[in-house]
Scaffold this motif. Sequence first.
Motif, short mmCIF file in Angstrom:
data_model
loop_
_atom_site.label_atom_id
_atom_site.label_comp_id
_atom_site.label_asym_id
_atom_site.label_seq_id
_atom_site.Cartn_x
_atom_site.Cartn_y
_atom_site.Cartn_z
N ALA A 46 -23.40 -3.77 -25.57
CA ALA A 46 -22.97 -2.78 -26.63
C ALA A 46 -22.05 -3.21 -27.61
N GLY A 47 -22.15 -2.66 -28.96
CA GLY A 47 -21.13 -3.14 -29.92
C GLY A 47 -20.96 -1.95 -31.11
N LYS A 48 -20.75 -2.67 -32.06
CA LYS A 48 -20.48 -1.68 -33.20
C LYS A 48 -21.80 -1.01 -33.73
N ASP A 49 -22.74 -2.00 -33.52
CA ASP A 49 -24.22 -1.75 -34.18
C ASP A 49 -25.12 -1.17 -32.86
N ASN A 103 -13.31 2.24 -19.40
CA ASN A 103 -12.93 2.00 -20.93
C ASN A 103 -13.76 0.53 -21.24
N TYR A 104 -14.40 0.67 -22.40
CA TYR A 104 -15.16 -0.49 -22.61
C TYR A 104 -14.61 -0.82 -24.11
N ASN A 105 -14.46 -2.48 -24.24
CA ASN A 105 -13.89 -2.88 -25.51
C ASN A 105 -14.65 -4.23 -26.02
N SER A 106 -15.42 -4.11 -26.82
CA SER A 106 -16.34 -5.27 -27.45
C SER A 106 -16.82 -5.14 -28.81
N ASP A 107 -16.55 -6.19 -29.51
CA ASP A 107 -17.20 -6.29 -31.03
C ASP A 107 -17.17 -5.04 -32.07
N ALA A 110 -9.59 0.49 -8.69
CA ALA A 110 -9.39 0.05 -10.11
C ALA A 110 -10.55 -1.38 -10.17
N LYS A 111 -11.25 -1.39 -11.21
CA LYS A 111 -11.91 -2.64 -11.29
C LYS A 111 -11.81 -3.12 -13.00
N ALA A 112 -11.49 -4.37 -13.05
CA ALA A 112 -11.39 -4.91 -14.48
C ALA A 112 -12.75 -6.05 -14.61
N THR A 113 -13.24 -6.21 -15.64
CA THR A 113 -14.46 -7.17 -15.64
C THR A 113 -14.39 -7.68 -17.10
N LEU A 114 -14.34 -8.94 -17.32
CA LEU A 114 -14.68 -9.82 -18.45
C LEU A 114 -16.00 -10.24 -18.44
N TYR A 115 -16.50 -9.75 -19.65
CA TYR A 115 -18.25 -10.35 -19.72
C TYR A 115 -18.16 -11.25 -20.81
N THR A 116 -19.26 -12.44 -20.72
CA THR A 116 -19.56 -13.18 -21.69
C THR A 116 -20.85 -13.24 -22.09
N TYR A 117 -21.46 -12.74 -23.17
CA TYR A 117 -22.85 -12.66 -23.34
C TYR A 117 -23.14 -13.80 -24.38
N ILE A 118 -24.36 -14.39 -24.21
CA ILE A 118 -24.94 -15.38 -25.28
C ILE A 118 -26.43 -14.83 -25.26
N PRO A 119 -26.68 -13.83 -26.02
CA PRO A 119 -28.09 -13.24 -26.08
C PRO A 119 -29.17 -14.33 -26.57
N ASN A 120 -28.81 -15.17 -27.41
CA ASN A 120 -29.99 -16.11 -28.07
C ASN A 120 -28.99 -17.32 -28.64
N LYS A 121 -29.62 -18.57 -27.66
CA LYS A 121 -29.10 -19.87 -28.17
C LYS A 121 -30.25 -20.76 -28.18
N ILE A 140 -20.35 -13.37 -27.24
CA ILE A 140 -19.53 -12.11 -27.22
C ILE A 140 -18.94 -11.95 -26.01
N ASN A 141 -17.57 -11.64 -26.12
CA ASN A 141 -16.73 -11.10 -25.12
C ASN A 141 -16.77 -9.90 -25.03
N ALA A 142 -16.53 -8.95 -23.83
CA ALA A 142 -16.44 -7.69 -23.63
C ALA A 142 -15.83 -7.38 -22.49
N VAL A 143 -14.61 -6.49 -22.27
CA VAL A 143 -13.74 -6.00 -21.22
C VAL A 143 -14.20 -4.73 -20.97
N GLU A 144 -14.31 -4.45 -19.55
CA GLU A 144 -14.68 -2.99 -19.12
C GLU A 144 -13.67 -2.69 -17.95
N LEU A 145 -13.06 -1.77 -18.02
CA LEU A 145 -11.82 -1.37 -17.06
C LEU A 145 -12.32 -0.04 -16.66
N SER A 146 -12.07 0.21 -15.10
CA SER A 146 -12.41 1.37 -14.71
C SER A 146 -11.43 1.87 -13.56
N LEU A 147 -11.19 3.06 -13.59
CA LEU A 147 -10.47 3.70 -12.50
C LEU A 147 -11.47 4.91 -11.86
N TYR A 148 -11.29 5.32 -10.53
CA TYR A 148 -12.02 6.10 -9.83
C TYR A 148 -11.51 6.84 -8.73
#
Length: 591
Positions: A333-336, A277-281, A222-233, A248-256
């Motif tokens: 990736a996000g709602k848009d 499973n990916y969850n963000s925005d 299993a793997k759990a990852t917390l991403y933090t993106y700043i595309p444009n500052k 933008i924060n995102a969480v990605e969880l995986s099992l294999y």
Amino acid sequence: NPEMINGLEVYKGGFPAKYGGKLSSIVSITQREGDNSKTKGSLSFGVTDASFSIEGPLLNKKASFIVTGRKTLIDPLMILISALANGGDFYVFYGFHDINGKLSYHPDNKNNFYLNIYQGDDYINYWNKKEKITDERFRLGNTWGNWLVSARWNRLFSPRLFADNTLSYTRYRLNVLSSYYSKTSSDTIDFKYKYTSTVQDVSLRSDWQFKFMKNWDIDYGAKATLYTYIPNKTTQNGKTTNLGFDKINAVELSLYLSNRFTLFNKVNGDVGARLVNYNSDGLNEFAIEPRLMLNARIFKNQTLNITFQKVNQFSHLAFTSGSILNNEVWIPAGKDIAPSNSNQFSIGWKGTFFNGTIETEVNAYYKELNQLATYKEGYTNLLGDGGWLNKVETGGTGKAKGIELMIRKVKGKWTGFIGYTLSKSTRQYPGINKGNEYLFEYDRPHSLSLNINHRFNEKWSVNASWVYQSGIPYTPVIGRQISPSVNQWDGSVEYTEAFIYGERNSERMRSYHRLDIGANLTTKTKKGRKAVWTFSVYNLYNRHNPAAYYYGSEDDTFFYRSGLETDQPVVLNQISYFPIIPTVSYKVFFE
């Protein structure tokens, strides 16, 4: 750094289920451990770079360390060359550095602990020679690189069960800095601008291997990852201009789960799947990624292999080719922006001949990509206001197919290989190229590599390599038109001439090819230490390979501006980076 590499595996397709998160290839690098018996190292200095390594034991030889580093030395040489090439008006240089470190601790025969660190940067700087009258100065800098820190603990629970646990932090960041200063008797302009784009992740993963039966191993984890993106500052004169920049924060969880098995001593397989499973925005996405790899021995020294995989990627790498500056940014990736995915099939044949002296390999692959994202037409970066989403084109698809051939000679005084790839890669977006399919920016139909190595004796060895690649595509200019533009200083409207572009990537640059040669002389110093002299020539016949094309006039003036007209023809110009570069370096080993 090659000094750190213990082993390297490349998965062009058919990834094991433990890997995921990207649509491209996997390069799995195993770092070697430091020597736990004695302290030793090396120093190397050459025309182009310098490097060092040091390693040795710790804690009564239960632990060891290794540290390596490199730094280019061509920076001042490039400054001098660029100044001479441009009449002394402008200076430009490129350089890089990196440092690797690894600490290993083995308290007993069942537990192992590791700490790894890496930092590396590439940088390009461009500035003008100061004007004496106006004291005018201009500077442009571009830096990109990575930090990586990881801690690992692996344990052998029994002869049948093994676990490997990793906590890691990585960060990629891109900086673009520009400044302009001008002073006259009536006015002073002092302008500083900085653009930053970053992505960082903190990951915890646990990988387990269980020997279920004699010919059946099960890998799971299993793997759990917390991403933090700043595309444009963006920052101007020390103040952040887009105070509402996105973080933008995102969480990605995986099992294999992966099953590795052998049937009848003729068929090896790896069948498994990855659940993500990916969850963000405002986006919550589940995906199942099946994996299949089969290898069948058809004759004593020949095998056939087939692979299939489905992979998802929850961040997009946006870039444009043909620029001297790096503009690669990661967009979540996000709602848009939907996550991308790909399906890839491959079939291959491998064979060895003449008692393992010759190895051959032929592979064919087909890959489909969906929900891709890139810069919209007219944009090459996210610089400017905070509305970076408006500069991103989504809903793209892609196809990649090809045939690869490799022949290697791995034994004897003469070794080497020949490799050839015939391929095609395309993209298609609703809002780009009128919705029509076009060639991918890095499509190269033909790629050929030749490498020869020969060891004369214990002292002397030589090598040579030649590469050929089809030129990459570019978009041609097919005309000109008058276009209004707003003066950024006083807001007035000016009319300038703009290019009219043809079909995207419908022309191709000149082909790329070069020959590199080298020779190594192994000697001993007066104190009996091993030393190696390396003599090499990069781009032996000084081929001016194209890195980018751009259009302009013969004297780089405006075609039309402020009512001034000219009939100067459009000129296609080529940017080339590295000419012939002869180098010599000296490396000494100590202990």
